[in-house]
Design a protein around this motif. Structure first.
Motif, short mmCIF file in Angstrom:
data_model
loop_
_atom_site.label_atom_id
_atom_site.label_comp_id
_atom_site.label_asym_id
_atom_site.label_seq_id
_atom_site.Cartn_x
_atom_site.Cartn_y
_atom_site.Cartn_z
N ASN A 169 2.54 13.06 -9.72
CA ASN A 169 1.99 14.09 -8.84
C ASN A 169 2.74 15.41 -8.99
O ASN A 169 2.13 16.48 -8.91
CB ASN A 169 2.02 13.61 -7.38
CG ASN A 169 0.99 12.53 -7.13
OD1 ASN A 169 0.21 12.18 -8.01
ND2 ASN A 169 0.98 12.01 -5.93
N THR A 170 4.04 15.34 -9.20
CA THR A 170 4.83 16.56 -9.44
C THR A 170 4.34 17.25 -10.70
O THR A 170 4.21 18.48 -10.75
CB THR A 170 6.33 16.23 -9.52
OG1 THR A 170 6.74 15.69 -8.27
CG2 THR A 170 7.16 17.45 -9.86
N ALA A 171 4.06 16.48 -11.73
CA ALA A 171 3.55 17.06 -12.99
C ALA A 171 2.18 17.72 -12.76
O ALA A 171 1.94 18.83 -13.26
CB ALA A 171 3.45 15.99 -14.07
N ILE A 172 1.30 17.07 -12.03
CA ILE A 172 -0.02 17.65 -11.72
C ILE A 172 0.17 18.96 -10.97
O ILE A 172 -0.46 19.98 -11.30
CB ILE A 172 -0.89 16.67 -10.93
CG1 ILE A 172 -1.27 15.47 -11.81
CG2 ILE A 172 -2.15 17.36 -10.38
CD1 ILE A 172 -1.92 14.31 -11.05
N ARG A 231 0.87 -1.19 0.00
CA ARG A 231 0.00 0.00 0.00
C ARG A 231 0.90 1.23 0.00
O ARG A 231 1.71 1.40 0.91
CB ARG A 231 -0.88 -0.01 1.23
CG ARG A 231 -1.85 1.13 1.32
CD ARG A 231 -2.71 0.95 2.59
NE ARG A 231 -3.90 1.73 2.53
CZ ARG A 231 -4.05 2.89 3.18
NH1 ARG A 231 -3.06 3.37 3.91
NH2 ARG A 231 -5.18 3.55 3.09
N ILE A 232 0.76 2.04 -1.03
CA ILE A 232 1.54 3.28 -1.15
C ILE A 232 0.60 4.45 -0.89
O ILE A 232 -0.47 4.53 -1.50
CB ILE A 232 2.16 3.39 -2.56
CG1 ILE A 232 3.12 2.23 -2.81
CG2 ILE A 232 2.85 4.74 -2.74
CD1 ILE A 232 3.57 2.09 -4.25
N CYS A 233 0.99 5.33 0.01
CA CYS A 233 0.19 6.51 0.32
C CYS A 233 1.05 7.74 0.11
O CYS A 233 2.11 7.86 0.73
CB CYS A 233 -0.33 6.44 1.75
SG CYS A 233 -1.42 7.83 2.19
N LEU A 234 0.62 8.63 -0.76
CA LEU A 234 1.35 9.87 -1.06
C LEU A 234 0.43 11.06 -0.84
O LEU A 234 -0.73 11.03 -1.26
CB LEU A 234 1.83 9.88 -2.50
CG LEU A 234 2.81 8.81 -2.94
CD1 LEU A 234 3.05 8.89 -4.43
CD2 LEU A 234 4.11 8.95 -2.19
N LYS A 235 0.96 12.09 -0.22
CA LYS A 235 0.22 13.33 -0.03
C LYS A 235 0.95 14.46 -0.74
O LYS A 235 2.16 14.61 -0.56
CB LYS A 235 0.06 13.64 1.46
CG LYS A 235 -0.79 12.62 2.19
CD LYS A 235 -1.00 13.00 3.64
CE LYS A 235 -1.84 11.97 4.36
NZ LYS A 235 -3.24 12.02 4.03
N THR A 236 0.21 15.23 -1.54
CA THR A 236 0.80 16.33 -2.29
C THR A 236 -0.06 17.56 -2.06
O THR A 236 -1.27 17.53 -2.28
CB THR A 236 0.84 16.01 -3.80
OG1 THR A 236 1.48 14.74 -3.99
CG2 THR A 236 1.57 17.08 -4.58
N THR A 237 0.57 18.65 -1.60
CA THR A 237 -0.14 19.91 -1.40
C THR A 237 0.06 20.78 -2.63
O THR A 237 1.19 20.99 -3.08
CB THR A 237 0.38 20.63 -0.14
OG1 THR A 237 0.22 19.76 0.98
CG2 THR A 237 -0.37 21.92 0.11
N ILE A 238 -1.06 21.24 -3.17
CA ILE A 238 -1.04 21.99 -4.43
C ILE A 238 -1.78 23.31 -4.24
O ILE A 238 -2.92 23.33 -3.76
CB ILE A 238 -1.70 21.17 -5.57
CG1 ILE A 238 -0.96 19.83 -5.73
CG2 ILE A 238 -1.74 21.95 -6.87
CD1 ILE A 238 -1.63 18.85 -6.67
#
Length: 157
Positions: free
Chosen positions: A140-143, A3-10
């Protein structure tokens, strides 16, 4: 099952981040390193509930095809896609979105089951989980980059 969980603040509105996450066109741009190409199903624009896309890409030196289908959808806070056909035994990728002031918190939860029994579990431990985590971080970096610039207007015409 890994299970991979990533959080990205945009720093962008939730609607824009949600739609960029569903964009076939942005996914193609963000995965240049694997030459991902949408070859069947929804091949451009925004994917929605019940729609599927088949991707052809080169991962770990092998050209593969994978079909995923959007199985859950709640605009603009959540959608999930699941593998319909491909090399994994199964996978489910959940995309969660929350507004925090003038920012959007995007949380990816990616659960998968590798094929090949104990050999698949060994591959997860040795390299596959890290490979998939890195792949998702690049996406996610691209988004984030597109959402925080005017580029999103070109993608979401």
């Amino acid at each position: 099952m890994p299970r991979i969980c990533l959080k990205t603040t945009i720093t962008a509105p939730i609607d824009i981040v949600f739609d960029l996450s569903r964009s076939i066109d942005l996914h193609t741009v963000s995965t240049k390193q694997t030459n991902e190409e949408a070859i069947a199903g929804k091949t451009s624009g925004l994917i929605g509930l019940g729609e599927s896309v088949t991707w052809r890409a080169k991962h770990l030196g092998f050209t593969q095809s994978l079909t995923s289908k959007v199985t859950d959808y709640n605009h603009p806070s959540f959608f999930a896609d699941e593998m319909a056909e491909g090399i994994f035994k199964r996978f489910r990728h959940e995309h969660h979105f929350e507004t925090e002031g003038n920012q959007t918190l995007m949380t990816d939860i990616f659960e998968y089951q590798s094929p090949f029994g104990i050999l698949g579990k060994l591959a997860d431990f040795i390299f596959l989980e890290n490979y998939l985590r890195s792949f998702l971080k690049k996406r996610n970096t691209a988004i984030k980059e597109v959402a925080e610039s005017d580029e999103w207007k070109k993608i979401l015409k």
